[in-house]
Enzyme design. Structure first.
Site, PDB file in Angstrom:
ATOM      1  N   ASP A  59       0.874  -1.160   0.000  1.00  0.00           N
ATOM      2  CA  ASP A  59       0.000   0.000   0.000  1.00  0.00           C
ATOM      3  C   ASP A  59       0.929   1.234   0.000  1.00  0.00           C
ATOM      4  O   ASP A  59       2.085   1.130   0.430  1.00  0.00           O
ATOM      5  CB  ASP A  59      -0.854  -0.058   1.267  1.00  0.00           C
ATOM      6  N   ASP A  85      -0.092   5.162   0.607  1.00  0.00           N
ATOM      7  CA  ASP A  85      -0.383   6.178   1.637  1.00  0.00           C
ATOM      8  C   ASP A  85      -0.408   5.541   3.022  1.00  0.00           C
ATOM      9  O   ASP A  85      -1.216   4.647   3.277  1.00  0.00           O
ATOM     10  CB  ASP A  85      -1.765   6.807   1.384  1.00  0.00           C
TER      11      ASP A  85
HETATM   12  P1  B16 Z   1      -6.820   9.841  -4.133  1.00  0.00           P
HETATM   13  P2  B16 Z   1      -3.727   3.950  -0.239  1.00  0.00           P
HETATM   14  C1  B16 Z   1      -5.666   5.801  -0.398  1.00  0.00           C
HETATM   15  O1  B16 Z   1      -4.366   5.378  -0.690  1.00  0.00           O
HETATM   16  C2  B16 Z   1      -5.691   6.681   0.848  1.00  0.00           C
HETATM   17  O2  B16 Z   1      -5.355   5.917   1.997  1.00  0.00           O
HETATM   18  C3  B16 Z   1      -7.088   7.233   1.045  1.00  0.00           C
HETATM   19  O3  B16 Z   1      -7.125   8.076   2.183  1.00  0.00           O
HETATM   20  C4  B16 Z   1      -7.486   8.014  -0.219  1.00  0.00           C
HETATM   21  O4  B16 Z   1      -8.818   8.515  -0.083  1.00  0.00           O
HETATM   22  C5  B16 Z   1      -7.392   7.085  -1.426  1.00  0.00           C
HETATM   23  O5  B16 Z   1      -6.079   6.575  -1.532  1.00  0.00           O
HETATM   24  C6  B16 Z   1      -7.739   7.785  -2.726  1.00  0.00           C
HETATM   25  O6  B16 Z   1      -6.764   8.770  -2.945  1.00  0.00           O
HETATM   26  O7  B16 Z   1      -7.818  10.894  -3.735  1.00  0.00           O
HETATM   27  O8  B16 Z   1      -5.394  10.329  -4.211  1.00  0.00           O
HETATM   28  O9  B16 Z   1      -7.241   9.102  -5.391  1.00  0.00           O
HETATM   29  O10 B16 Z   1      -3.648   3.986   1.252  1.00  0.00           O
HETATM   30  O11 B16 Z   1      -4.650   2.883  -0.783  1.00  0.00           O
HETATM   31  O12 B16 Z   1      -2.367   3.974  -0.894  1.00  0.00           O
HETATM   32 MG    MG Z   2      -2.839   3.251   3.150  1.00  0.00          MG
END
Ligand code: B16
Ligand code: MG
Length: 209
Positions: free
Chosen positions: A4, A6
């Site tokens: 993952d 974020d």
């Molecule tokens: P975006 P991950 C996720 O990333 C985040 O944890 C989540 O908080 C966010 O809403 C989602 O990506 C979508 O992100 O707005 O940049 O498309 O943790 O799956 O790497």
């Molecule tokens: Mg994450």
């Protein structure tokens, strides 16, 4: 190994918090860091639904699109500040060691900004495959993002493991037939395969296998 992004490789979770806080404030909705934890691994559209539900606020479908776009514009500005120095030394050392041991690395992120983030932190070339918000139709806890990553690596889920910081991400990994390392919030998940306090602890578990 499917990472993952974020909250695992880089702390963009704080930047998501700042961007959602700006939107929530404008709507008169109280939004805390604890509320932000509920958005981990959740898609942008589903995150907005959670923010609106916190304030018991209803808006039209058109307004939702505008709000999601505005949140992303704020977030993208914050991402401009990211540099390779935002990657913790423990993360870099772990990636080095895994690659040294011949493991193939992939990204499994819900984010549609994943490639921009990887470019900013200088890690894009480290990964053999990138599965992100651009190639999925169903967000975590659906396993699609990880199944696509395994497919890109030409490996079955049983030959891969996922590393997650979100409970929804652990659910997604387990639903897809992957074993899963949990860090932060995800380490509290009752069914996570291994619990980590820091990323490099995963290396001890690999030695056992
Ligand atoms: P975006 P991950 C996720 O990333 C985040 O944890 C989540 O908080 C966010 O809403 C989602 O990506 C979508 O992100 O707005 O940049 O498309 O943790 O799956 O790497
Ligand atoms: Mg994450």
């Amino acid at each position: 190994m499917i990472f993952d992004l974020d909250g695992v490789l880089v702390h963009t979770d704080e930047l998501h918090y700042q961007a959602w806080s700006a939107i929530a404030e404008r709507l008169g909705i109280a939004f805390t860091r604890r509320d932000n934890d509920r958005l981990r691994g959740v898609s942008r559209a589903d995150s907005l639904e959670i923010v609106l539900s916190l304030g018991m606020t209803e808006v039209s479908a058109v307004e939702k699109e505008v709000l999601a776009d505005e949140k992303n514009a704020i977030y993208r500005q914050l991402l401009d500040r990211l540099t390779p120095r935002d990657v913790a030394p423990d993360v870099l050392a772990t990636l080095d060691e895994l690659q040294g041991r011949g493991l193939r690395l992939a990204i499994g992120s819900s984010s549609r900004n994943a490639k921009v983030i990887l470019d900013r932190i200088g890690l894009r070339d480290r990964f053999d495959a990138i599965s992100d918000g651009e190639n999925i139709t169903r967000s975590k806890p659906d396993p699609e993002v990880f199944l696509r990553a395994a497919q890109f690596l030409a490996l079955t889920p049983g030959r891969c493991a996922v590393v997650e910081d979100a409970r929804a991400g652990v659910d997604a990994a387990l639903a897809g037939g992957f074993s899963c390392f949990g860090i932060g919030d995800a380490a509290e998940h009752p069914r996570v395969t291994w619990r980590l306090e820091k990323l490099s602890e995963m290396l001890e578990h690999l030695t056992d296998r």
